[in-house]
Every structure is written in structure tokens, then in C-alpha cells.
Design a protein around this motif. Structure first.
Motif, PDB file in Angstrom:
ATOM      1  N   TRP A  49       0.829  -1.200   0.000  1.00  0.00           N
ATOM      2  CA  TRP A  49       0.000   0.000   0.000  1.00  0.00           C
ATOM      3  C   TRP A  49       0.868   1.256   0.000  1.00  0.00           C
ATOM      4  O   TRP A  49       0.660   2.182  -0.792  1.00  0.00           O
ATOM      5  CB  TRP A  49      -0.933  -0.013   1.216  1.00  0.00           C
ATOM      6  CG  TRP A  49      -1.578   1.303   1.502  1.00  0.00           C
ATOM      7  CD1 TRP A  49      -2.637   1.866   0.847  1.00  0.00           C
ATOM      8  CD2 TRP A  49      -1.172   2.240   2.494  1.00  0.00           C
ATOM      9  NE1 TRP A  49      -2.929   3.099   1.392  1.00  0.00           N
ATOM     10  CE2 TRP A  49      -2.034   3.352   2.403  1.00  0.00           C
ATOM     11  CE3 TRP A  49      -0.155   2.248   3.456  1.00  0.00           C
ATOM     12  CZ2 TRP A  49      -1.913   4.444   3.236  1.00  0.00           C
ATOM     13  CZ3 TRP A  49      -0.038   3.337   4.294  1.00  0.00           C
ATOM     14  CH2 TRP A  49      -0.916   4.431   4.168  1.00  0.00           C
ATOM     15  N   ALA A  50       1.870   1.289   0.884  1.00  0.00           N
ATOM     16  CA  ALA A  50       2.742   2.466   0.978  1.00  0.00           C
ATOM     17  C   ALA A  50       3.561   2.641  -0.297  1.00  0.00           C
ATOM     18  O   ALA A  50       3.755   3.770  -0.770  1.00  0.00           O
ATOM     19  CB  ALA A  50       3.648   2.347   2.193  1.00  0.00           C
ATOM     20  N   TYR A  56       2.593   6.234  -7.140  1.00  0.00           N
ATOM     21  CA  TYR A  56       1.553   6.897  -7.924  1.00  0.00           C
ATOM     22  C   TYR A  56       1.106   8.227  -7.333  1.00  0.00           C
ATOM     23  O   TYR A  56       0.099   8.786  -7.740  1.00  0.00           O
ATOM     24  CB  TYR A  56       0.357   5.958  -8.107  1.00  0.00           C
ATOM     25  CG  TYR A  56       0.738   4.770  -8.939  1.00  0.00           C
ATOM     26  CD1 TYR A  56       1.006   4.921 -10.293  1.00  0.00           C
ATOM     27  CD2 TYR A  56       0.864   3.520  -8.368  1.00  0.00           C
ATOM     28  CE1 TYR A  56       1.381   3.836 -11.070  1.00  0.00           C
ATOM     29  CE2 TYR A  56       1.235   2.433  -9.135  1.00  0.00           C
ATOM     30  CZ  TYR A  56       1.492   2.594 -10.486  1.00  0.00           C
ATOM     31  OH  TYR A  56       1.877   1.514 -11.239  1.00  0.00           O
ATOM     32  N   GLY A  57       1.836   8.727  -6.360  1.00  0.00           N
ATOM     33  CA  GLY A  57       1.613  10.076  -5.866  1.00  0.00           C
ATOM     34  C   GLY A  57       0.417  10.290  -4.967  1.00  0.00           C
ATOM     35  O   GLY A  57      -0.114  11.380  -4.918  1.00  0.00           O
ATOM     36  N   GLY A  58      -0.006   9.301  -4.278  1.00  0.00           N
ATOM     37  CA  GLY A  58      -1.072   9.506  -3.304  1.00  0.00           C
ATOM     38  C   GLY A  58      -2.443   9.268  -3.880  1.00  0.00           C
ATOM     39  O   GLY A  58      -2.643   8.508  -4.804  1.00  0.00           O
ATOM     40  N   GLY A  59      -3.386   9.933  -3.278  1.00  0.00           N
ATOM     41  CA  GLY A  59      -4.773   9.721  -3.659  1.00  0.00           C
ATOM     42  C   GLY A  59      -5.574   9.357  -2.426  1.00  0.00           C
ATOM     43  O   GLY A  59      -5.135   9.582  -1.294  1.00  0.00           O
ATOM     44  N   GLY A  60      -6.739   8.804  -2.635  1.00  0.00           N
ATOM     45  CA  GLY A  60      -7.606   8.437  -1.523  1.00  0.00           C
ATOM     46  C   GLY A  60      -6.980   7.385  -0.628  1.00  0.00           C
ATOM     47  O   GLY A  60      -6.546   6.334  -1.089  1.00  0.00           O
ATOM     48  N   GLY A  61      -6.898   7.669   0.652  1.00  0.00           N
ATOM     49  CA  GLY A  61      -6.370   6.718   1.624  1.00  0.00           C
ATOM     50  C   GLY A  61      -4.863   6.716   1.766  1.00  0.00           C
ATOM     51  O   GLY A  61      -4.319   5.959   2.547  1.00  0.00           O
ATOM     52  N   CYS A  62      -4.169   7.536   1.008  1.00  0.00           N
ATOM     53  CA  CYS A  62      -2.706   7.569   1.079  1.00  0.00           C
ATOM     54  C   CYS A  62      -2.228   8.702   1.974  1.00  0.00           C
ATOM     55  O   CYS A  62      -2.907   9.715   2.137  1.00  0.00           O
ATOM     56  CB  CYS A  62      -2.104   7.770  -0.313  1.00  0.00           C
ATOM     57  SG  CYS A  62      -2.229   6.324  -1.376  1.00  0.00           S
ATOM     58  N   ILE A  63      -1.045   8.531   2.493  1.00  0.00           N
ATOM     59  CA  ILE A  63      -0.380   9.602   3.233  1.00  0.00           C
ATOM     60  C   ILE A  63       0.179  10.572   2.189  1.00  0.00           C
ATOM     61  O   ILE A  63       0.736  10.145   1.174  1.00  0.00           O
ATOM     62  CB  ILE A  63       0.733   9.027   4.130  1.00  0.00           C
ATOM     63  CG1 ILE A  63       0.125   8.063   5.157  1.00  0.00           C
ATOM     64  CG2 ILE A  63       1.513  10.140   4.815  1.00  0.00           C
ATOM     65  CD1 ILE A  63       1.145   7.286   5.955  1.00  0.00           C
ATOM     66  N   ASP A  64       0.035  11.842   2.412  1.00  0.00           N
ATOM     67  CA  ASP A  64       0.411  12.833   1.405  1.00  0.00           C
ATOM     68  C   ASP A  64       1.917  13.028   1.254  1.00  0.00           C
ATOM     69  O   ASP A  64       2.359  13.618   0.283  1.00  0.00           O
ATOM     70  CB  ASP A  64      -0.243  14.184   1.721  1.00  0.00           C
ATOM     71  CG  ASP A  64      -1.744  14.142   1.504  1.00  0.00           C
ATOM     72  OD1 ASP A  64      -2.199  13.332   0.669  1.00  0.00           O
ATOM     73  OD2 ASP A  64      -2.461  14.914   2.169  1.00  0.00           O
ATOM     74  N   THR A  67       7.991  10.800   1.201  1.00  0.00           N
ATOM     75  CA  THR A  67       9.087  10.257   1.996  1.00  0.00           C
ATOM     76  C   THR A  67       8.559   9.251   3.019  1.00  0.00           C
ATOM     77  O   THR A  67       9.152   8.186   3.209  1.00  0.00           O
ATOM     78  CB  THR A  67       9.853  11.388   2.717  1.00  0.00           C
ATOM     79  OG1 THR A  67      10.250  12.362   1.757  1.00  0.00           O
ATOM     80  CG2 THR A  67      11.059  10.856   3.434  1.00  0.00           C
ATOM     81  N   ILE A  68       7.456   9.577   3.654  1.00  0.00           N
ATOM     82  CA  ILE A  68       6.863   8.654   4.631  1.00  0.00           C
ATOM     83  C   ILE A  68       6.382   7.388   3.929  1.00  0.00           C
ATOM     84  O   ILE A  68       6.589   6.271   4.420  1.00  0.00           O
ATOM     85  CB  ILE A  68       5.719   9.340   5.406  1.00  0.00           C
ATOM     86  CG1 ILE A  68       6.287  10.434   6.309  1.00  0.00           C
ATOM     87  CG2 ILE A  68       4.941   8.323   6.228  1.00  0.00           C
ATOM     88  CD1 ILE A  68       5.238  11.260   7.010  1.00  0.00           C
ATOM     89  N   ASN A  69       5.763   7.543   2.761  1.00  0.00           N
ATOM     90  CA  ASN A  69       5.312   6.370   2.013  1.00  0.00           C
ATOM     91  C   ASN A  69       6.477   5.467   1.625  1.00  0.00           C
ATOM     92  O   ASN A  69       6.387   4.247   1.736  1.00  0.00           O
ATOM     93  CB  ASN A  69       4.539   6.788   0.763  1.00  0.00           C
ATOM     94  CG  ASN A  69       3.170   7.313   1.095  1.00  0.00           C
ATOM     95  OD1 ASN A  69       2.506   6.820   1.993  1.00  0.00           O
ATOM     96  ND2 ASN A  69       2.739   8.339   0.375  1.00  0.00           N
ATOM     97  N   LEU A  70       7.568   6.054   1.173  1.00  0.00           N
ATOM     98  CA  LEU A  70       8.750   5.273   0.813  1.00  0.00           C
ATOM     99  C   LEU A  70       9.329   4.575   2.038  1.00  0.00           C
ATOM    100  O   LEU A  70       9.673   3.388   1.987  1.00  0.00           O
ATOM    101  CB  LEU A  70       9.809   6.162   0.152  1.00  0.00           C
ATOM    102  CG  LEU A  70      11.090   5.456  -0.285  1.00  0.00           C
ATOM    103  CD1 LEU A  70      10.790   4.360  -1.295  1.00  0.00           C
ATOM    104  CD2 LEU A  70      12.078   6.460  -0.846  1.00  0.00           C
ATOM    105  N   ALA A  71       9.426   5.299   3.144  1.00  0.00           N
ATOM    106  CA  ALA A  71       9.970   4.704   4.370  1.00  0.00           C
ATOM    107  C   ALA A  71       9.101   3.546   4.853  1.00  0.00           C
ATOM    108  O   ALA A  71       9.614   2.496   5.247  1.00  0.00           O
ATOM    109  CB  ALA A  71      10.091   5.767   5.459  1.00  0.00           C
TER     110      ALA A  71
END
Length: 143
Positions: A49-50, A56-64, A67-71
Motif C-alpha cells: 500500500w505504501a 503513484y503520488g497519493g490519492g484516496g487513503g494515502c499519506i500525502d 518520503t513517509i510512504n517510501l519509508a
């Protein structure tokens, strides 16, 4: 008890071999593998998910924050199985080494698996098996 002829001394004292006590605190492979397998599937879902949110740069339900998503995408699939396996056995370093090796084995197995065949669901099982095996097989790692 030993037998000897009368008038002859014993050449050596018979030694009793102490029975090794069974250590119930040491978990079996299955007690390490099953929870590690469950947590690896959960961690891989969170990591996927992260990674998708990052790619894909976020969207609904993603952290904006990218860097946090990659980590999260990189660390959660390694840290969660390591803490699960290492926490059960009280061997954190073997848990982390096993989880790192398991994650690498899982990534390498993705090259051999056709994603459309449905066999991709075995990848977290490979990760969990390597994690549990290293954690269970190398208890003195780091000591």
C-alpha cells in the motif's frame, strides 16, 4: 553401578551422564513460523500500500508525504516480521538478520513467479520461512 573382579580396582570412576533438562522456554519452529507468517502477510500488505502510494503520488487513503510512504514501503516488510520472530524467541538480532534475508529471498522469488498465475501469494510465505529459520537456527548470532 559397575562390575569388577574381586581384588581389582576400578580403572576409572563410572560417570553418570546428566540428562539435559527440556527447556520449555525455547519455542519450536512452528511456534515461531506461524505468527511470523501472519504478520509478514500483514506487513507486506502495508508495505505494498505504501509503495503504491509513493509510486503513484497519493490519492484516496494515502499519506500525502512521499518520503513517509517510501519509508513505510521499505521498512514495514522488514521490521514487523523481525519483531514478531525475534520477540517470540527473545532474539532480536537474529530476527532482523532473518527478516532482511527473507525479504531479499522474497524479492528474488518475484523474478521467477508470473504475477498473473496467482502464485504471488507464496512470496510472503518465503519471507516468513527464511525469517523464522534464521531466527530459530542461529540463536547465538550477535553474542
Amino acid at each position: 553401578m559397575s562390575l569388577h573382579l574381586l581384588g581389582h580396582r576400578e580403572a576409572y570412576r563410572p560417570q553418570e551422564i546428566p540428562e539435559s533438562p527440556t527447556d520449555d522456554s525455547t519455542p519450536s519452529f512452528a511456534r515461531v513460523f506461524v505468527p511470523t507468517l501472519a504478520m509478514t502477510y500483514l506487513a507486506d500488505l502495508v508495505g505494498l500500500w505504501a509503495a503504491l502510494c509513493w509510486a503513484y503520488g497519493g490519492g484516496g487513503g494515502c499519506i500525502d508525504d512521499e518520503t513517509i510512504n517510501l519509508a513505510l514501503g521499505v521498512t514495514v516488510p522488514v521490521v514487523v516480521p523481525a519483531l514478531t520472530a525475534g520477540g517470540i524467541t527473545d532474539r532480536m538480532l537474529p530476527g532482523f538478520v532473518g527478516s532482511a534475508l527473507g525479504t531479499m529471498a522474497a524479492w528474488m522469488s518475484l523474478r521467477a513467479i508470473d504475477p498473473e498465475s496467482g502464485q504471488v501469494f507464496i512470496v510472503p510465505a518465503i519471507d516468513a520461512a527464511v525469517t523464522a529459520l534464521v531466527t530459530f537456527a542461529f540463536p547465538d548470532l550477535g553474542n
